[in-house]
Design an enzyme around this catalytic site. Structure first.
Site, mmCIF file in Angstrom:
data_model
loop_
_atom_site.group_PDB
_atom_site.id
_atom_site.type_symbol
_atom_site.label_atom_id
_atom_site.label_comp_id
_atom_site.label_asym_id
_atom_site.label_seq_id
_atom_site.Cartn_x
_atom_site.Cartn_y
_atom_site.Cartn_z
ATOM 1 N N HIS A 102 37.271 30.944 38.350
ATOM 2 C CA HIS A 102 38.603 31.840 38.240
ATOM 3 C C HIS A 102 39.779 31.561 38.706
ATOM 4 C CE1 HIS A 102 35.827 34.518 40.445
ATOM 5 N NE2 HIS A 102 36.599 34.408 41.041
HETATM 6 C C1 T46 Z 1 35.680 34.888 44.213
HETATM 7 C C2 T46 Z 1 34.845 34.331 44.367
HETATM 8 C C3 T46 Z 1 34.911 33.965 45.548
HETATM 9 C C4 T46 Z 1 33.319 44.052 41.257
HETATM 10 O O1 T46 Z 1 33.432 45.460 40.264
HETATM 11 N N1 T46 Z 1 33.900 44.257 42.776
HETATM 12 C C5 T46 Z 1 34.632 43.058 43.506
HETATM 13 O O2 T46 Z 1 35.250 43.952 44.383
HETATM 14 C C6 T46 Z 1 33.779 42.127 43.015
HETATM 15 C C7 T46 Z 1 34.103 41.052 44.062
HETATM 16 C C8 T46 Z 1 33.285 42.134 41.663
HETATM 17 N N2 T46 Z 1 32.292 42.981 40.745
HETATM 18 C C9 T46 Z 1 32.449 43.221 39.231
HETATM 19 C C10 T46 Z 1 32.991 41.856 38.672
HETATM 20 C C11 T46 Z 1 31.554 41.360 37.917
HETATM 21 O O3 T46 Z 1 31.658 42.687 36.797
HETATM 22 O O4 T46 Z 1 30.978 41.810 39.645
HETATM 23 C C12 T46 Z 1 30.587 41.181 38.331
HETATM 24 C C13 T46 Z 1 30.711 39.942 39.333
HETATM 25 O O5 T46 Z 1 31.695 39.377 39.534
HETATM 26 P P1 T46 Z 1 32.302 37.648 39.209
HETATM 27 O O6 T46 Z 1 31.980 37.013 38.033
HETATM 28 O O7 T46 Z 1 33.754 37.775 39.580
HETATM 29 O O8 T46 Z 1 32.196 37.046 40.324
HETATM 30 P P2 T46 Z 1 32.423 35.890 41.530
HETATM 31 O O9 T46 Z 1 31.262 35.674 42.014
HETATM 32 O O10 T46 Z 1 32.015 35.077 40.052
HETATM 33 O O11 T46 Z 1 33.409 35.808 42.153
HETATM 34 C C14 T46 Z 1 33.743 36.198 42.869
HETATM 35 C C15 T46 Z 1 34.753 37.508 43.142
HETATM 36 O O12 T46 Z 1 34.828 38.659 41.545
HETATM 37 C C16 T46 Z 1 36.135 36.851 43.164
HETATM 38 O O13 T46 Z 1 36.790 37.248 43.177
HETATM 39 O O14 T46 Z 1 36.816 35.139 44.339
HETATM 40 O O15 T46 Z 1 33.317 35.740 44.397
#
Ligand code: T46
Length: 133
Positions: A50
């Site tokens: 993303h």
């Molecule tokens: C990024 C990369 C480096 C939250 O509720 N609060 C938060 O602060 C974050 C980061 C995530 N979430 C929730 C959203 C999803 O339901 O946690 C779940 C997993 O997040 P996501 O699938 O977006 O995680 P990654 O590892 O794909 O991405 C993360 C960050 O979301 C993103 O901003 O830059 O790490």
């Protein structure tokens, strides 16, 4: 210009071990509103896929290593985060993917904004269209 903006985080360690300090608006060019960390990533799992419209972040592997791939819609570059002294600055409108997590990887991220799902662009073709507008 390279997509990879590394920030050298000085170790203040001594014979007792390592200590790294990161100050907002000093070592990194933003105020920190949120901190999160990713750990215990299963073997072969990749994350990210993303971009953000309005978010600045610093990513540091405080243990282990992983590979960050950044893409601005024109070119892609990868970098290994494999040291707690190596911070990767990630600005707006950059597609990111995290790959090749070691079993012991702890990826710490400092973020300039609170969590906001509406800030995410999770579709690669939408991302490419946006950066080419
Ligand atoms: C990024 C990369 C480096 C939250 O509720 N609060 C938060 O602060 C974050 C980061 C995530 N979430 C929730 C959203 C999803 O339901 O946690 C779940 C997993 O997040 P996501 O699938 O977006 O995680 P990654 O590892 O794909 O991405 C993360 C960050 O979301 C993103 O901003 O830059 O790490």
């Amino acid at each position: 210009m390279s997509l990879i903006h590394l920030i050298d985080l000085q170790s203040l360690g001594d014979e007792r071990g390592s200590l790294v300090s990161i100050e907002a608006n000093n070592h990194i060019p933003f105020e920190v509103k949120r901190v999160y960390y990713i750990s215990q990533t299963k073997q072969g799992v990749s994350r990210g896929f993303h971009a953000h419209k309005n978010l600045q972040q610093l990513a540091v592997c405080v243990a282990g290593k992983c590979r960050l791939l950044l893409d601005d819609g024109i070119s892609r570059e990868s970098v290994w985060l494999d040291s707690s002294n190596k911070g990767l600055f990630i600005g707006n409108n950059v597609w990111r993917e995290m790959h090749d997590f070691s079993a012991d990887c702890v990826l710490l991220v400092l973020a300039s904004e609170h969590y906001d799902e509406s800030d995410y662009i999770r579709d690669y073709s939408l991302f490419c269209a946006k950066v080419r507008e």
